[in-house]
Design an enzyme around this catalytic site. Structure first.
Site, PDB file in Angstrom:
ATOM      1  N   GLU A 166       0.798  -1.240   0.000  1.00  0.00           N
ATOM      2  CA  GLU A 166       0.000   0.000   0.000  1.00  0.00           C
ATOM      3  C   GLU A 166       0.824   1.281   0.000  1.00  0.00           C
ATOM      4  O   GLU A 166       0.777   2.065   0.957  1.00  0.00           O
ATOM      5  CB  GLU A 166      -0.954  -0.001   1.198  1.00  0.00           C
ATOM      6  CG  GLU A 166      -1.904  -1.160   1.225  1.00  0.00           C
ATOM      7  CD  GLU A 166      -3.027  -0.995   2.250  1.00  0.00           C
ATOM      8  OE1 GLU A 166      -2.973  -0.057   3.062  1.00  0.00           O
ATOM      9  OE2 GLU A 166      -3.978  -1.797   2.212  1.00  0.00           O
ATOM     10  N   GLU A 355      -5.386  -8.561   0.713  1.00  0.00           N
ATOM     11  CA  GLU A 355      -6.069  -8.228   1.981  1.00  0.00           C
ATOM     12  C   GLU A 355      -7.533  -7.952   1.700  1.00  0.00           C
ATOM     13  O   GLU A 355      -7.870  -7.232   0.749  1.00  0.00           O
ATOM     14  CB  GLU A 355      -5.492  -6.960   2.641  1.00  0.00           C
ATOM     15  CG  GLU A 355      -4.159  -7.118   3.293  1.00  0.00           C
ATOM     16  CD  GLU A 355      -3.667  -5.826   3.951  1.00  0.00           C
ATOM     17  OE1 GLU A 355      -4.493  -4.994   4.369  1.00  0.00           O
ATOM     18  OE2 GLU A 355      -2.437  -5.662   4.016  1.00  0.00           O
TER      19      GLU A 355
HETATM   20  C1  FCB Z   1      -4.484  -2.027   5.480  1.00  0.00           C
HETATM   21  C2  FCB Z   1      -3.115  -2.386   6.021  1.00  0.00           C
HETATM   22  C3  FCB Z   1      -3.132  -3.435   7.101  1.00  0.00           C
HETATM   23  C4  FCB Z   1      -4.307  -3.258   8.042  1.00  0.00           C
HETATM   24  C5  FCB Z   1      -5.594  -3.133   7.268  1.00  0.00           C
HETATM   25  C6  FCB Z   1      -6.825  -2.998   8.129  1.00  0.00           C
HETATM   26  O1  FCB Z   1      -4.453  -0.727   5.004  1.00  0.00           O
HETATM   27  O2  FCB Z   1      -2.288  -2.841   4.982  1.00  0.00           O
HETATM   28  O3  FCB Z   1      -1.903  -3.404   7.760  1.00  0.00           O
HETATM   29  O4  FCB Z   1      -4.087  -2.176   8.846  1.00  0.00           O
HETATM   30  O5  FCB Z   1      -5.533  -2.038   6.407  1.00  0.00           O
END
Ligand code: FCB
Length: 450
Positions: A166, A355
Site C-alpha cells: 500500500e 487483503e
Molecule cells: C491495510 C493495512 C493493514 C491493516 C488493514 C486494516 O491498510 O495494509 O496493515 O491495517 O488495512
C-alpha cells in the site's frame, strides 16, 4: 443452495504485518523502526498503545502456524521487518533477524503453507528516517539493497514476493495527513515519497530478475478502491475521475503504463511540487511484474468538491448501508468492480486479493467462543463477488483474509479487531472465532455454499 467452486490450486490465505503482530521489538538485535518512534510519541495512537508486545508472535510463531494449519490455510502472507535485518537500515546485516524468518518459513513448509513475503509493510528503520526517510531518493537504493540481500540469503522457497504494501497509504496517510509514522503533513513530500517508493519497487524487481530465484514470482500490493460519483451530473462524474486518479491511477499507471496520469500531473502541478525524478525512473518503475496484489475493503462515493483541482471530493456515506467498526461501508460488489476493471485496463496478469476483511466489535463468550456472524457475512459476500469476477475471465489466483488474528491496528491501537482468531492480550491466549471455522469449511470445499 448454490456452490461457488474456485479454480484448482487457488491460494487460501491470511495476511499479517510484522509491526502489527511480532512484538519483541528489542530482541536479537532488531533496530528501531519509525513505528516504534511514532507509537512512543504521546498523542499519536489511541490509548497510547504500541507494538512492543503486540501478539508476541516473535516467540509464539509456532503456535500461530499451527493455528493456520488447523484452519487449513495453504498460503500465508507476512512481512519482514527491515530493522530486524538491517538495524541501521543499511550496512551490516543482523543474521539473528534473518534467522527468525528462516524458522518461520520452515515451520510453514512443515504444514505445506506457501509463504508470500512482503518486504515493506511501513516499518522503515528509524536510522533511515533520520536521513530523510522515503523523501530521499537514497532510501529507494537502500530498499533495493535490503531486498537483494533477502533474495540472496533467504535461501528457502518463497512462493510470492511482494515489494511494498500500500504505497498510497504510506505516502499520503503518513506524509500528507500525519496519521501514520512518520507523521508529516506535507502533500508535496508525500508525492516525493510515492515516487521514491515506486522507484525502490522497480529496482527490487530488477534485482530479483538478476538473482533468478526458481519458480518464484514478484509483484506489489496496492490498496485500490472503486470510486463512485454521487450522481450522474457532470461535476460529480469529473470528481470521481479525479479521486480515482488520486487513489488508484497514480500508482497503477506508472507501474503498468510507464507514466503518471496526465490529468493528475496537471492538477498537482498547480498546487504542489511534482516529484523530482530522473529520466530512467519511468522505465525502472514499469519493470514487468508477475502479479498484482490488491487490498480492498470498501468503496468511496464522492460529490464534487469546491474546485476542479479538488482531487479528494466530498465523501458521501449512504445511510442505508452497513458499516464496519472502521466506519467503512460494506460493499462486496466493489471487489468485482475492481478485479474486472484492473484486468480490463491494466491486464492481463495474475491477480491476488492480498487483503480483505472487516473489523467488528467481537466479544469473547465465557465458553471461549466468539460469534462473529457479521464478519462471516462480510467475507462470504466479498468472496462470492470475487468468484463472479473469475467467471468473467479474471485470473484471480488467491485470496488472503486480513487478518489471521487480532493485532495492533496502527493509530487505532488494539481497539480494532480484524482477526479470524481472537487474542487475549493479557494472557496471549488465542481463540478461534466462528469465522475461522467458517473459513476452514470454505477452504476444505475450495468454495462457498450460498
Ligand atoms: C491495510 C493495512 C493493514 C491493516 C488493514 C486494516 O491498510 O495494509 O496493515 O491495517 O488495512
Amino acid at each position: 443452495m448454490a456452490k461457488l467452486i474456485f479454480p484448482e490450486g487457488f491460494l487460501w490465505g491470511a495476511a499479517t504485518a510484522a509491526y502489527q503482530i511480532e512484538g519483541a521489538t528489542l530482541s536479537d538485535g532488531r533496530g528501531e523502526s519509525i513505528w516504534d518512534r511514532f507509537s512512543h510519541t504521546p498523542g499519536n495512537i489511541l490509548n497510547e498503545e504500541n507494538g512492543d508486545v503486540a501478539c508476541d508472535h516473535y516467540r509464539l510463531y509456532r503456535q500461530d502456524v499451527k493455528n493456520m494449519a488447523d484452519i487449513g490455510l495453504n498460503a500465508y502472507r507476512f512481512s519482514i521487518s527491515w530493522p530486524r535485518i538491517f538495524p541501521q537500515g543499511s550496512g551490516k546485516p543482523n543474521l539473528k533477524g534473518l534467522d527468525f524468518y528462516r524458522r518461520l518459513i520452515e515451520e510453514l513448509h512443515k504444514y505445506k503453507i506457501k509463504p508470500s513475503v512482503t518486504l515493506y509493510h511501513w516499518d522503515l528503520p528509524q536510522a533511515l528516517e533520520d536521513k530523510g526517510g522515503w523523501r530521499s531518493r537514497d532510501t529507494a537504493k537502500y530498499f533495493n539493497q535490503y531486498a537483494a540481500f533477502l533474495f540472496e540469503n533467504l535461501d528457502l522457497p518463497v512462493d510470492r514476493w511482494i515489494t511494498l504494501n500500500e504505497p498510497w497509504v504510506f505516502a499520503f496517510i503518513a506524509h500528507a495527513m500525519g496519521v501514520h509514522a512518520p507523521g508529516m503533513n506535507d502533500f508535496s513530500a508525500a508525492l516525493q515519497v510515492a515516487h521514491n517508493m515506486l522507484l525502490g519497487h522497480g529496482l527490487a524487481v530488477s534485482s530479483f530478475r538478476d538473482i533468478k530465484r526458481k519458480d518464484e514470482g514478484i509483484g506489489i500490493t496496492l490498496d485500490l478502491k472503486p470510486v463512485h460519483p454521487a450522481s450522474e451530473n457532470k461535476a460529480d462524474l469529473a470528481q470521481a475521475a479525479r479521486t480515482d486518479g488520486f487513489m488508484n491511477r497514480w500508482f497503477l499507471d506508472p507501474i503498468f503504463r510507464g507514466s503518471y496520469p496526465q490529468d493528475m500531473v496537471e492538477i498537482y502541478a498547480r498546487s504542489f511540487e511534482l516529484p523530482r525524478a530522473e529520466e530512467e525512473d519511468a522505465a525502472i518503475i514499469a519493470e514487468p511484474i508477475d502479479f498484482l496484489g490488491i487490498n480492498n475493503y470498501t468503496r468511496t462515493i464522492v460529490r464534487a468538491g469546491s474546485s476542479e483541482d479538488d482531487f479528494m471530493g466530498n465523501p458521501l456515506n449512504p445511510q442505508e448501508a452497513e458499516y464496519t467498526e472502521m466506519g467503512w461501508e460494506v460493499y462486496p460488489r466493489g471487489i468485482y468492480e475492481l478485479l474486472t476493471r484492473v484486468h480490463r485496463d491494466y491486464g492481463p496478469l495474475p491477480l491476488y486479493i492480498t487483503e480483505n476483511g472487516a473489523a467488528f466489535d467481537d466479544e469473547l463468550n465465557s465458553d471461549g467462543t466468539i460469534n462473529d456472524k457479521r464478519r462471516i457475512n462480510y467475507l462470504q459476500g466479498y468472496l462470492a463477488e470475487a468468484w463472479n469476477a473469475i467467471q468473467e475471465g479474471v485470473p484471480l489466483k488467491g485470496y488472503f483474509v486480513w487478518t489471521l488474528m487480532d493485532n495492533f491496528e496502527w493509530s487505532f491501537g488494539y481497539s480494532k479487531k480484524f482477526g479470524l482468531i481472537y487474542v487475549d492480550y493479557t494472557s496471549q491466549k488465542r481463540y478461534f472465532k466462528d469465522s475461522a471455522y467458517w473459513y476452514r469449511d470454505v477452504i476444505s470445499r475450495n468454495g462457498l455454499e450460498v
